[in-house]
Design a protein around this motif. Structure first.
Motif, short mmCIF file in Angstrom:
data_model
loop_
_atom_site.label_atom_id
_atom_site.label_comp_id
_atom_site.label_asym_id
_atom_site.label_seq_id
_atom_site.Cartn_x
_atom_site.Cartn_y
_atom_site.Cartn_z
N ASP A 22 5.70 1.47 -5.51
CA ASP A 22 5.70 1.48 -6.81
C ASP A 22 5.32 0.42 -8.11
OD1 ASP A 22 6.12 4.32 -6.44
OD2 ASP A 22 8.39 3.92 -6.40
N HIS A 23 5.19 -0.75 -7.25
CA HIS A 23 4.82 -1.78 -8.26
C HIS A 23 3.19 -2.06 -8.23
CE1 HIS A 23 9.12 -3.08 -7.65
NE2 HIS A 23 8.93 -3.02 -6.28
N VAL A 24 3.29 -2.78 -9.17
CA VAL A 24 1.76 -3.28 -9.43
C VAL A 24 1.02 -3.75 -8.20
CG1 VAL A 24 0.11 -4.44 -10.98
CG2 VAL A 24 2.17 -3.72 -11.89
N PRO A 25 -0.15 -3.19 -7.79
CA PRO A 25 -0.73 -3.62 -6.59
C PRO A 25 -1.42 -5.15 -6.90
CG PRO A 25 -2.07 -1.90 -7.60
CD PRO A 25 -0.81 -1.97 -8.41
N PHE A 26 -1.35 -5.88 -5.83
CA PHE A 26 -1.80 -7.19 -5.93
C PHE A 26 -3.47 -7.20 -5.73
CE2 PHE A 26 2.65 -8.07 -4.87
CZ PHE A 26 2.81 -8.79 -5.91
N LEU A 27 -3.78 -6.14 -4.87
CA LEU A 27 -5.11 -6.09 -4.58
C LEU A 27 -5.84 -4.66 -4.98
CD1 LEU A 27 -5.20 -7.50 -0.86
CD2 LEU A 27 -5.68 -8.79 -2.75
N THR A 28 -6.99 -4.87 -5.42
CA THR A 28 -7.72 -3.49 -5.39
C THR A 28 -8.02 -2.55 -4.33
OG1 THR A 28 -10.01 -4.20 -5.68
CG2 THR A 28 -9.03 -4.65 -7.55
N PRO A 29 -8.26 -1.44 -4.27
CA PRO A 29 -8.69 -0.83 -3.03
C PRO A 29 -9.48 -1.34 -2.42
CG PRO A 29 -8.02 0.94 -4.66
CD PRO A 29 -7.96 -0.49 -5.41
N GLY A 30 -10.72 -1.77 -3.08
CA GLY A 30 -11.77 -2.06 -2.35
C GLY A 30 -11.45 -3.78 -1.80
N GLU A 31 -10.67 -4.56 -2.35
CA GLU A 31 -10.32 -5.74 -1.72
C GLU A 31 -9.10 -5.53 -0.76
OE1 GLU A 31 -10.10 -8.52 -5.92
OE2 GLU A 31 -8.30 -7.42 -5.25
N MET A 32 -8.30 -4.35 -0.73
CA MET A 32 -7.57 -4.16 0.45
C MET A 32 -8.22 -3.70 1.65
SD MET A 32 -4.48 -4.07 1.44
CE MET A 32 -3.14 -3.59 0.17
N CYS A 33 -9.25 -2.77 1.52
CA CYS A 33 -10.17 -2.60 2.65
C CYS A 33 -11.03 -3.60 3.09
CB CYS A 33 -11.23 -1.23 1.99
SG CYS A 33 -12.03 -0.67 3.36
N GLN A 34 -11.30 -4.61 2.28
CA GLN A 34 -12.18 -5.86 2.92
C GLN A 34 -11.16 -6.68 3.52
OE1 GLN A 34 -13.79 -7.68 -0.56
NE2 GLN A 34 -15.43 -6.33 -0.64
N ALA A 35 -9.90 -6.84 3.11
CA ALA A 35 -8.92 -7.44 3.82
C ALA A 35 -8.63 -6.92 5.18
CB ALA A 35 -7.47 -7.82 3.04
N ILE A 36 -8.34 -5.69 5.34
CA ILE A 36 -8.20 -4.99 6.60
C ILE A 36 -9.21 -5.00 7.47
CG2 ILE A 36 -7.72 -2.78 7.62
CD1 ILE A 36 -6.24 -1.83 5.05
N VAL A 37 -10.50 -4.67 7.04
CA VAL A 37 -11.78 -5.04 7.82
C VAL A 37 -11.69 -6.45 8.43
CG1 VAL A 37 -14.10 -5.32 7.90
CG2 VAL A 37 -13.10 -3.28 6.64
N ARG A 38 -11.44 -7.68 7.55
CA ARG A 38 -11.17 -8.93 8.09
C ARG A 38 -10.27 -9.00 9.24
NH1 ARG A 38 -11.55 -10.69 3.33
NH2 ARG A 38 -9.17 -10.82 3.12
#
Length: 152
Positions: free
Chosen positions: A50-66
């Motif tokens: 429920d908190h403000v996300p630190f990463l955008t969905p695109g950045e989150m996907c890139q982090a998971i891919v990495r």
């Protein structure tokens, strides 16, 4: 038995993933085939907190891919693969696998026994063979279900 020139191993990071990677390396060495190890990241935003996300969905996907790429690289080092292409796709599993098999054009695709990959596009006969790798032997009922599923 046909000779395979391009082998694609789809890893789902479950109990069968190391067995799939080991078998793919064995087959690629015995056939002298090019090997690619692939994983799919199916990230759906909105389930963080429920908190403000630190990463955008695109950045989150890139982090998971990495992270997935690092895990695959580590797995290939563990199973002793010399040179192997590592592919990580992001999106719907069925769509990514369909696009990957269409663009990479494998002769043989290896998957784990409990993988849910949709490997035959639109119910048509695929241009590659599929080999299911089982880490442990299933029960009699499991073997019967697998035999019946393969017959259909």
């Amino acid at each position: 038995m046909s000779t395979y020139k391009r082998i694609l191993a789809l890893v789902a990071f479950n109990s069968d993933s190391a067995a799939v990677a080991r078998r793919a390396v064995q087959l690629s060495r015995s056939y002298g085939a090019t090997l690619a190890l692939a994983a799919v990241v199916d990230y759906t935003p909105g389930f963080e907190s429920d908190h403000v996300p630190f990463l955008t969905p695109g950045e989150m996907c890139q982090a998971i891919v990495r992270d997935m790429r690092e895990k695959l690289d580590h797995m290939m080092t563990e199973v002793g693969a010399d040179c192997c292409e590592i592919i990580v796709g992001c999106g719907s599993e069925k769509e990514v696998v369909s696009e990957l098999t269409g663009s990479w054009r494998p002769d043989l695709v290896l998957v784990g026994s409990d993988a849910r990959h949709g490997l035959e596009p639109n119910g048509e006969r695929a241009a590659y063979d599929v080999l299911t790798i089982q880490n442990n032997r299933p029960s009699f009922a499991g073997r019967m279900i697998n035999a019946l599923a393969a017959a259909l």
